[in-house]
Design a protein around this motif. Sequence first.
Motif, PDB file in Angstrom:
ATOM      1  N   TRP B 117       7.437   6.135  -3.433  1.00  0.00           N
ATOM      2  CA  TRP B 117       6.493   6.716  -2.473  1.00  0.00           C
ATOM      3  C   TRP B 117       7.135   7.727  -1.545  1.00  0.00           C
ATOM      4  O   TRP B 117       6.510   8.712  -1.190  1.00  0.00           O
ATOM      5  CB  TRP B 117       5.818   5.612  -1.649  1.00  0.00           C
ATOM      6  N   ASN B 118       8.420   7.501  -1.181  1.00  0.00           N
ATOM      7  CA  ASN B 118       9.069   8.472  -0.294  1.00  0.00           C
ATOM      8  C   ASN B 118       9.144   9.813  -0.969  1.00  0.00           C
ATOM      9  O   ASN B 118       8.834  10.851  -0.380  1.00  0.00           O
ATOM     10  CB  ASN B 118      10.480   7.989   0.067  1.00  0.00           C
ATOM     11  N   ARG B 119       9.565   9.791  -2.255  1.00  0.00           N
ATOM     12  CA  ARG B 119       9.708  11.039  -2.989  1.00  0.00           C
ATOM     13  C   ARG B 119       8.331  11.672  -3.201  1.00  0.00           C
ATOM     14  O   ARG B 119       8.167  12.882  -3.035  1.00  0.00           O
ATOM     15  CB  ARG B 119      10.369  10.746  -4.339  1.00  0.00           C
ATOM     16  N   THR B 120       7.336  10.845  -3.539  1.00  0.00           N
ATOM     17  CA  THR B 120       5.985  11.356  -3.752  1.00  0.00           C
ATOM     18  C   THR B 120       5.496  12.117  -2.523  1.00  0.00           C
ATOM     19  O   THR B 120       5.093  13.277  -2.605  1.00  0.00           O
ATOM     20  CB  THR B 120       5.011  10.199  -4.033  1.00  0.00           C
ATOM     21  N   ASN B 121       5.588  11.475  -1.357  1.00  0.00           N
ATOM     22  CA  ASN B 121       5.054  12.096  -0.153  1.00  0.00           C
ATOM     23  C   ASN B 121       5.893  13.290   0.286  1.00  0.00           C
ATOM     24  O   ASN B 121       5.355  14.287   0.762  1.00  0.00           O
ATOM     25  CB  ASN B 121       4.959  11.059   0.976  1.00  0.00           C
ATOM     26  N   TYR B 122       7.228  13.207   0.079  1.00  0.00           N
ATOM     27  CA  TYR B 122       8.080  14.323   0.472  1.00  0.00           C
ATOM     28  C   TYR B 122       7.779  15.553  -0.385  1.00  0.00           C
ATOM     29  O   TYR B 122       7.537  16.641   0.125  1.00  0.00           O
ATOM     30  CB  TYR B 122       9.565  13.931   0.345  1.00  0.00           C
ATOM     31  N   GLU B 123       7.759  15.332  -1.713  1.00  0.00           N
ATOM     32  CA  GLU B 123       7.509  16.472  -2.599  1.00  0.00           C
ATOM     33  C   GLU B 123       6.108  17.025  -2.411  1.00  0.00           C
ATOM     34  O   GLU B 123       5.894  18.237  -2.493  1.00  0.00           O
ATOM     35  CB  GLU B 123       7.730  16.071  -4.060  1.00  0.00           C
TER      36      GLU B 123
END
Lengths: 327, 509
Positions: B117-123
């Motif tokens: 989720w961190n990567r999803t929201n960051y990207e």
Amino acid sequence: MTTLTVGRASVPAKYLPVLVTGCLFVAMFVAGGIRYEGFASGQVILNVFIDNAFLLVVAVGMTFVILTGGIDLSVGSVVALSTMIAASLMEGPGWPPYLVVPLVLAIGSGLGLVMGYIVHAFDIQPFIVTLAGMFLARGLCYTIGTDSIPIQDPTFTAFAQTRIDLFGDLWISPSVVIAVVVVLVAVYVLHYTRFGRSVYATGGSEQSALLMGLPVGRTKITVYTVSGFCSALGGVLLSFYMLSGYGLHAVGMELDAIAAVVIGGTLLTGGSGFLLGTVLGVLVLGLIQTIISFEGTLSSWWTKIFIGMLLFVFILLQRLFSARSRR
Amino acid sequence: MTEHILRMSGITKTFPGVKALQDVNLSVRRGEIHAICGENGAGKSTLMKVLSGVYPHGDYEGEIYFEGKRCEFGGIRDSEHAGIVIIHQELALSPQLSIAENIFLGNERAKRGIIDWNRTNYEAGELMKRVGLRENPTTPISDIGVGKQQLVEIAKALSKEVKLLILDEPTAALNDDDSAHLLDLLRGLRDEGITCVIISHKLNEVTAIADSVTIIRDGRTIETLDMVTDHVTEDRIIAGMVGRALDNRYPPHESKIGEEALRIEDWTVYSPSQPDRKVVDGAALTLRRGEIVGLAGLMGAGRTELAMSLFGRTYGVHISGKVFKDGKPIEIRNVQDAINHGIAYASEDRKRYGLNLIQDIKTNISAAGLKGLARRGWVNDNEEYRVAEQFHKSMNIKAPSVNSVVGQLSGGNQQKVVLSKWIMTEPEVLILDEPTRGIDVGAKYEIYTIINRLADEGKAILVISSELPELLGLCDRIYTLSEGRITGEVSRQEATQESLMRLMTKGQE
């Protein structure tokens, strides 16, 4: 039966499900007659009516609701509540039946009216609204009493035990007469009134019904009221049959009623179906029970297994039917 | 001459009974914005569906070369893999999911099946910055407006490393600010090297943004023009879009025009999904008895919205304006009011809004006018049968009997059932929305004859149509609608396809 036009080569597709159910009923009756001694008598069929008069009335109400594309899960609980109110009022304060029965019918209709109003006014799925109604009515039963209340009112019991003799040795109960009257009135209302037309049109396509200026909202509220009334009347008939009021009466009856309507060929999505089909659906369900009791060795739960299988068959049949007509 | 990123040649696509595309060629240069223009139904969307694999290889004839390689797409996944992303007019977003979830839907940022989720929201945040969308990536889609949803679609396309971005009517549902922002964004993407194909009805946008334009008419490529070297103007595009001869497809008719029947003034309707957007803006119309009036407008101009808001407020919110019937002001609160005032509306989508497909002809015809057949709620079914049989004959409905199920009739005969239904309510004003959509030529002629007959009986008729030749062949007078506003009123004598198209594409100055 009048729905079939004699002399036409092919049966219109809309009569097909009813016809299939009719054939199934006849086949079951013939098979039972061959297999069991004493099965092939008119009284066996009349007994199916006598034992299922209350289900028939409830299923009539359910047919109205399902024809508009809705569903009413509250009917079983309303039946139980009706038996409970009737029994407690007659036994406790000793109210006479001619006061109690109209009151019970009014309460059932009122519950239906409220549910229908919520379905329409707040645009909530009928499944949820009537599920809430189901819990509410079942819960109300237990606020009246947790035990079964026997009914001993002399007028009530005398009426319940009346036998109406037909020709030969055949007889029926007054409940059957009431149920048949309900069916006839309902057939008339569905096919010969503007309200009936609105019911079919609403279920067929709610958006186009709205654009045709039909009173869609009023129709929806009315069908739930009808269903509530029929449930309460079914409850009265059940208390004739059981001569008691109990919070555990009619558990799961909503599902029997839905099964009867679907087996009778009414589309669950609404807009297509006949009351005659529902009558046949109830008779098929009743006949399965009769066959299993004649068999003797089978547990009564086999009824549920057969109903389950039948439902599968009819839902598949409807799928084929609606896939063909939606071109 | 720069390199071509996409070449489609000899594309032919047939639907049962109709040739939607016939030998269409399209060449798009790398790094340009290429517009595709054509009337409604010319085949633009079909062409894009062929390109994106919605119609898989083998379903059409012709060849597609993308980046010099021959492509045989079996579905959308294949074309997206190659770098072609299409954004449809109806946005394909899941309303309850967040912006970030939508951007990576089907393409999740995951490690061994577990979503990061961190990567999803960051990207997602990075992509949103690129398209200029200032929102929290965790905001649900249903909480942002259509303009921003369009940006989410573009961000989603960017996440797939898009080389060719196709936008089908991207600004049709947007207000002016959102449209301007979107066009700027497209210019930015072009500068980053992303090729765009844009289908648009708004010719001012096309001339403002496109580098070249391909014109499609009746399923054929007419021409491809370079905006700069060919000095393309809006008029030049219009000439290409409509250049077709009128033949004898309309029954001759002489109208006897009488008194004013219906008049609306200052009619304004707001969109129910975006309550700040005016769908109809201060429209005024007059319909007279015996007269056939046309309403022309491109998709999204507000034609159906105008008609439905008038017909018992079945569309829109905050409806304001005045309605006069026979010169007297009236109030129409619901469909029943409209019917009582003698107004009828036949919807453009007859299967969804006009008919009950699972019922028979008889019940459909009597549905709206049942009052006339019933006494105290009881329907006289012999009379109903007689009336239905009468329409069966007079409207020439081709069906074995009035008990035939409507869903099984052809489009033309279904439309005759719809018309019968409304004629039964004895209307004085008939609004016909796309009365010949999806109907073959022979049946169209019959429908036109019926419309003429109704006018001769003294009814006022408003015909909404996307087909300009139809309006020119049928109507006595034509209003044009653009972006919710009446932009012109022309008589049959003065009207030409070119003049109407010019009025229909007139933007708001």
